[in-house]
Design an enzyme around this catalytic site. Structure first.
Site, PDB file in Angstrom:
ATOM      1  N   HIS A 428      24.158 -21.582 -22.263  1.00  6.37           N
ATOM      2  CA  HIS A 428      22.922 -21.382 -23.022  1.00  6.37           C
ATOM      3  C   HIS A 428      22.299 -22.699 -23.478  1.00  6.37           C
ATOM      4  O   HIS A 428      21.154 -22.719 -23.978  1.00  6.37           O
ATOM      5  CB  HIS A 428      23.200 -20.491 -24.240  1.00  6.37           C
ATOM      6  CG  HIS A 428      22.155 -19.430 -24.450  1.00  6.37           C
ATOM      7  ND1 HIS A 428      20.808 -19.682 -24.370  1.00  6.37           N
ATOM      8  CD2 HIS A 428      22.264 -18.098 -24.718  1.00  6.37           C
ATOM      9  CE1 HIS A 428      20.131 -18.569 -24.594  1.00  6.37           C
ATOM     10  NE2 HIS A 428      20.987 -17.583 -24.812  1.00  6.37           N
ATOM     11  N   ARG A 429      22.989 -23.804 -23.311  1.00  2.30           N
ATOM     12  CA  ARG A 429      22.417 -25.105 -23.662  1.00  2.30           C
ATOM     13  C   ARG A 429      21.395 -25.571 -22.644  1.00  2.30           C
ATOM     14  O   ARG A 429      20.480 -26.340 -22.971  1.00  2.30           O
ATOM     15  CB  ARG A 429      23.528 -26.156 -23.802  1.00  2.30           C
ATOM     16  CG  ARG A 429      24.502 -25.897 -24.935  1.00  2.30           C
ATOM     17  CD  ARG A 429      25.657 -26.886 -24.896  1.00  2.30           C
ATOM     18  NE  ARG A 429      26.434 -26.773 -23.656  1.00  2.30           N
ATOM     19  CZ  ARG A 429      27.466 -27.571 -23.361  1.00  2.30           C
ATOM     20  NH1 ARG A 429      27.837 -28.531 -24.198  1.00  2.30           N
ATOM     21  NH2 ARG A 429      28.127 -27.402 -22.225  1.00  2.30           N
TER      22      ARG A 429
END
Length: 457
Positions: A428-429
């Protein structure tokens, strides 16, 4: 005057620090050629043959089958003539031969205190016996004339009365961590040498004989075994590498998963059409690999990784496609290099080659590293869905479940269709849900309508 060249276990790549001896390919006293493989070892990546840069007479082998040798520890020593029988190698220690051919070398059977490897001789048919190079030279060096092999020296074990017969720091460490007194262990190795398996049996016997505790402590001591444990299985080799990598991935990567069911009827029909014409057969995995390569062109954020310090995202220009494959040593992830440049047929051929190499354990370590995206076909295990852990440091993984006939609404009517579940795990980064969902939807659309691929080819 002959000299003995000591060949240590080289760094086999990717930061590996140790390897397990699988099989010796030579014996003490055997004449070998330059770059001849002398031992087969198992690393955390693969089983490989290690060639020796020297040619001459083998004088000692270090490491029994099934035991680990550290990188930089002695592997073999070879008697060579000065200026002959060797390939240039930087900073190689040189030791003079220390005894006549007919006499055993002084110190055979004794481990040097500053070395980290095992010392064994593995014969062709007999039991292995401890061997090591001389601890100190004797007065008269011997001239060894190659190519005639010298007679294998006779090991003379040296052991003090009452001292446990163990020379491996790994075995000592295991015994120390499990609270096993080595003096009470009967060794199963040559001349009573205590092996790793002997310590593991002692641990199992200790656990089985332990009386039931009246009350279990709230927190078990570090290193303590749970009541009823039957054996201790050390994490090593491939299993250790997998555990470390997945543990790191779970700790460092904030992963999320989304999934969708897709009608794969048209994809399977396309595969049958492709395989109806002469030429190599195209697998479902090859079609999915082609879809992924095109999808990553459209969503390049997913073909990336976060730097070790977490300060930047590295976007990769090439798609090095990893795929999960079950081999004799367990689950491995071979990598197809530059998958974006390959046709579907070429992808199928490369996937087939790497799968066979993984199955037989003959895959090279370099073919298991450097992936930028992973395709995981867990449908071969008969399951529909999964939430896999990312293959660190990659940012995404596509999972494909089994393709099975199910009732499905097709063109407004209920029909039996071939359906699969696609799951997508991502870091998700590197992106938000919109990017991940867009990629997954693109893959699903290509599975349901393979003609969509023509717009991107």
């Amino acid at each position: 005057m002959p000299v003995v060249r000591e060949f240590t276990l080289p760094d086999l790549g990717e930061g590996l620090t140790e390897a397990e001896v699988v099989r010796w390919l030579v014996e003490v006293g055997e004449v070998i050629a330059i770059d001849q493989p002398v031992v087969e070892v198992e690393t955390a990546k693969a089983v490989v043959e290690v060639p020796c840069p020297y040619g001459g007479v083998v004088t000692a082998l270090f490491g029994a089958v099934g035991e680990e040798v550290l990188v930089g520890a002695p592997l073999v020593t070879v008697a060579v003539s000065p200026g002959e029988g060797e390939r240039p190698l930087a900073a190689v220690p040189v030791v003079e031969l220390a005894a006549a051919v007919e006499r055993p070398l002084v110190g055979y059977g004794v481990a040097e205190p500053d070395r980290g490897g095992r010392r064994r001789r593995v014969g062709g048919g007999g039991a292995p016996a401890p061997v090591a190079r001389a601890s100190a030279p004797v007065a008269a060096p011997v001239v060894v004339a190659a190519p005639a092999p010298v007679a294998a020296p006779v090991p003379v074990p040296v052991a003090a009365v009452g001292v446990p017969a163990v020379i491996s720091p790994l075995v000592r460490r295991l015994a120390r961590e499990q609270g096993v007194e080595l003096a009470a262990v009967v060794g199963s190795g040559p001349d009573g040498l205590i092996m790793r398996a002997d310590v593991e049996r002692a641990v199992a016997a200790k656990v089985a004989a332990a009386p039931a505790a009246p009350a279990a402590p709230a927190v078990a001591p570090v290193g303590a075994l749970p009541s009823g444990a039957g054996s201790v299985v050390p994490l090593r080799g491939l299993r250790k590498a997998v555990a470390e990598k997945l543990g790191r991935s779970h700790r460092e990567i904030p992963a999320a998963t989304c999934w969708v069911d897709a009608d794969a009827t048209e994809l399977m029909a396309l595969r049958r059409q492709l395989n109806a014409v002469p030429g190599p057969k195209v697998s479902v995995l090859a079609l999915l690999a082609r879809i992924c390569a095109v999808g990553l062109e459209r969503f390049p954020d997913l073909n990336s990784s976060v730097t070790a310090d977490g300060s930047a995202i590295l976007r990769h220009s090439a798609v090095h496609l990893g795929f999960a494959a079950q081999g004799e040593r367990g689950l491995v992830v071979p990598v197809v290099r530059d998958a974006q440049r390959l046709t579907t047929e070429q992808l199928g051929e490369e996937l087939g080659r790497l799968t066979e190499a993984a199955r037989t354990g003959a895959i090279a370590p370099a073919e298991l590293t450097g992936g930028t995206f992973t395709l995981n076909n867990y449908g071969v295990f008969g399951v529909d869905g999964s939430t896999p852990i990312l293959n660190h440091p990659e940012a995404a993984m596509l999972g494909v479940g089994r393709i099975v006939a199910k009732p499905w609404v097709h063109q407004g009517e209920l029909a039996v269709r071939e359906v699969t579940q696609l799951s997508f795990t991502f870091d998700h980064r590197v992106c938000d849900g919109g990017t991940a969902g867009g990629f997954l939807r693109f893959v699903a659309d290509c599975v349901e309508q393979p003609g969509v691929l023509l717009r991107r080819l």
